[in-house]
Design an enzyme around this catalytic site. Sequence first.
Site, PDB file in Angstrom:
ATOM      1  N   THR A 145      -8.260  -5.334   4.743  1.00 23.50           N
ATOM      2  CA  THR A 145      -8.304  -4.458   3.576  1.00 23.50           C
ATOM      3  C   THR A 145      -9.425  -4.989   2.693  1.00 23.50           C
ATOM      4  O   THR A 145      -9.447  -6.182   2.367  1.00 23.50           O
ATOM      5  CB  THR A 145      -6.973  -4.477   2.802  1.00 23.50           C
ATOM      6  N   ASP A 152       0.843  -1.190   0.000  1.00 25.64           N
ATOM      7  CA  ASP A 152       0.000   0.000   0.000  1.00 25.64           C
ATOM      8  C   ASP A 152       0.881   1.243   0.000  1.00 25.64           C
ATOM      9  O   ASP A 152       1.879   1.311   0.734  1.00 25.64           O
ATOM     10  CB  ASP A 152      -0.921   0.011   1.211  1.00 25.64           C
ATOM     11  N   GLU A 173      -9.341   4.321  -1.467  1.00 15.42           N
ATOM     12  CA  GLU A 173      -8.217   4.125  -2.375  1.00 15.42           C
ATOM     13  C   GLU A 173      -8.661   3.404  -3.647  1.00 15.42           C
ATOM     14  O   GLU A 173      -9.772   2.871  -3.729  1.00 15.42           O
ATOM     15  CB  GLU A 173      -7.113   3.291  -1.704  1.00 15.42           C
ATOM     16  N   GLU A 188      -8.764  12.946   8.429  1.00 14.09           N
ATOM     17  CA  GLU A 188      -8.697  14.262   7.775  1.00 14.09           C
ATOM     18  C   GLU A 188     -10.025  15.003   7.898  1.00 14.09           C
ATOM     19  O   GLU A 188     -10.062  16.185   8.266  1.00 14.09           O
ATOM     20  CB  GLU A 188      -8.359  14.101   6.293  1.00 14.09           C
ATOM     21  N   GLU A 236      -9.671   4.377   4.600  1.00 16.59           N
ATOM     22  CA  GLU A 236      -8.922   5.125   3.602  1.00 16.59           C
ATOM     23  C   GLU A 236      -9.497   4.746   2.238  1.00 16.59           C
ATOM     24  O   GLU A 236      -9.479   3.575   1.844  1.00 16.59           O
ATOM     25  CB  GLU A 236      -7.424   4.820   3.672  1.00 16.59           C
ATOM     26  N   ARG A 250      -6.263   4.138  13.942  1.00 15.85           N
ATOM     27  CA  ARG A 250      -5.334   5.263  14.095  1.00 15.85           C
ATOM     28  C   ARG A 250      -4.630   5.284  15.448  1.00 15.85           C
ATOM     29  O   ARG A 250      -3.476   5.721  15.534  1.00 15.85           O
ATOM     30  CB  ARG A 250      -6.084   6.588  13.882  1.00 15.85           C
ATOM     31  N   LYS A 265      -2.895  -1.556  10.539  1.00 18.15           N
ATOM     32  CA  LYS A 265      -3.351  -1.702   9.162  1.00 18.15           C
ATOM     33  C   LYS A 265      -3.635  -3.158   8.774  1.00 18.15           C
ATOM     34  O   LYS A 265      -4.415  -3.414   7.853  1.00 18.15           O
ATOM     35  CB  LYS A 265      -2.269  -1.168   8.203  1.00 18.15           C
ATOM     36  N   GLN A 267      -2.003   2.551  15.265  1.00 18.28           N
ATOM     37  CA  GLN A 267      -0.990   2.995  14.298  1.00 18.28           C
ATOM     38  C   GLN A 267      -0.075   4.064  14.891  1.00 18.28           C
ATOM     39  O   GLN A 267       1.151   4.030  14.712  1.00 18.28           O
ATOM     40  CB  GLN A 267      -1.682   3.535  13.048  1.00 18.28           C
ATOM     41  N   ASP A 294      -8.587   0.738   2.768  1.00 16.89           N
ATOM     42  CA  ASP A 294      -7.489   0.370   3.658  1.00 16.89           C
ATOM     43  C   ASP A 294      -7.891   0.754   5.084  1.00 16.89           C
ATOM     44  O   ASP A 294      -7.608   1.850   5.550  1.00 16.89           O
ATOM     45  CB  ASP A 294      -6.212   1.094   3.234  1.00 16.89           C
ATOM     46  N   HIS A 336      -3.251  14.303   0.951  1.00 16.48           N
ATOM     47  CA  HIS A 336      -3.397  13.463   2.140  1.00 16.48           C
ATOM     48  C   HIS A 336      -2.121  13.475   2.988  1.00 16.48           C
ATOM     49  O   HIS A 336      -2.180  13.627   4.209  1.00 16.48           O
ATOM     50  CB  HIS A 336      -3.716  12.029   1.713  1.00 16.48           C
ATOM     51  N   TYR A 338       3.985   3.042  14.884  1.00 17.60           N
ATOM     52  CA  TYR A 338       4.572   3.246  13.554  1.00 17.60           C
ATOM     53  C   TYR A 338       5.981   3.829  13.557  1.00 17.60           C
ATOM     54  O   TYR A 338       6.664   3.793  12.532  1.00 17.60           O
ATOM     55  CB  TYR A 338       3.641   4.096  12.686  1.00 17.60           C
TER      56      TYR A 338
END
Length: 404
Positions: free
Chosen positions: A240, A109, A184, A341, A182, A220, A236, A223, A216, A116, A227
């Site tokens: 998916t 990914d 995509e 976002e 997400e 959060r 993640k 993550q 995806d 973004h 991360y």
Amino acid sequence: MTVISIPADSLFGIDNLPYGVFSTADEGRRVGVRVGDSVVDLAKALGDPEAAVFAQPTLNPFMAQGRDRWVAARAQITELVSGEIDEESVFAVDDVTMHLPITVADYVDFYASENHATNLGKLLRPGSAPLMPNWKHLPVGYHGRSSTVVVSGTDIVRPCGQRKAPTAAAPTFGPSVRLDIEAEMGFIVGVGSSMGSSITTDQFAEHCFGAVVLNDWSARDIQAWEYVPLGPNLGKSFATSISPWVVPLQALEAARIDTPVQDPTPLPYLRGEEKWGLDIDLEVEWNGDVVSRPPYGQMYWSPAQMLAHITVNGAAVSTGDLLGSGTVSGARKDQWGAFIELTWNGAEPVVVDGEPRMFIEDGDEISISATAPGSGGGRIGFGEVRARVLPAAGGTQPPGHARA
């Protein structure tokens, strides 16, 4: 014999013809093509020895045959569905069950939207430059888990993991309280490459079979804690989702556009003569409310550049590899493709079902769809990727976190 009726405003006309894997009440999985509101069983309808590949429960054997075969099959199918066809090979789309269209060999990914990446940089690294120094030099990506790619309609169980609030002294374990999506596009490799070789951007059409809509899912809070320094993992890897219909690359000729200006000029292996920006419009629904319309045409890095990048070091790709574009976000707030976002990390709730919301609650249903210009002058569709969120295994969602 019968003639397939195609409504004038159908997103699944002759200029589309997406492939999928379906089953019926009395017969197992096989490959079909969607035409209007019908699904054609290709093995039955074509009836020649070469069509046996469509009797398989996945598109992989057909994709592995290569671009010449894809082109020939598309021409044969176009002729078939344009005239009379054996009615026993035609099914109403509402009477079939759709399945994962490919056996996913590998999954990478990316993070290809400048809008973004800039938004997340502002949210997660306030006071610093929004984009990391490497971002405009290469398509940033992470390696996902192919085993957790599922087809539209598959419920998603809320993931558990470690999370640490900024003011907490130590991490805690439990269900994610900041579950996100997400929006995509996904690109499917049809013909692989051998280890030690690489694929150029201008060879993209020889290797990429087609595209799907992709969600995806992202936890959060998990993550954010995990991360640094290696990137996403458990936040993640739990799921998916992809749409069941694979729109062949040939159907996207009218959608091909230039990418936004890439400055600085990418290194030579990321440049080419072919243009692989794509004029695709996505739409995100949260419990039936449209909350965003992300434009794929604003993506900074193209799928051809993504494929070139992951093979430039000699890494092999395989039939069934899936490349996610990364969140598709436009310049305006109503074009942002992730809820982190849209709600500005929970500080600016959006209205869903008449109530202010920040992140996904148990029972919520998310749908992402996409359309593009077709060669006939109208639009073609990718269908949708839809899923409902279930409570975490063995527990329920912690109260007071997802709702404002």
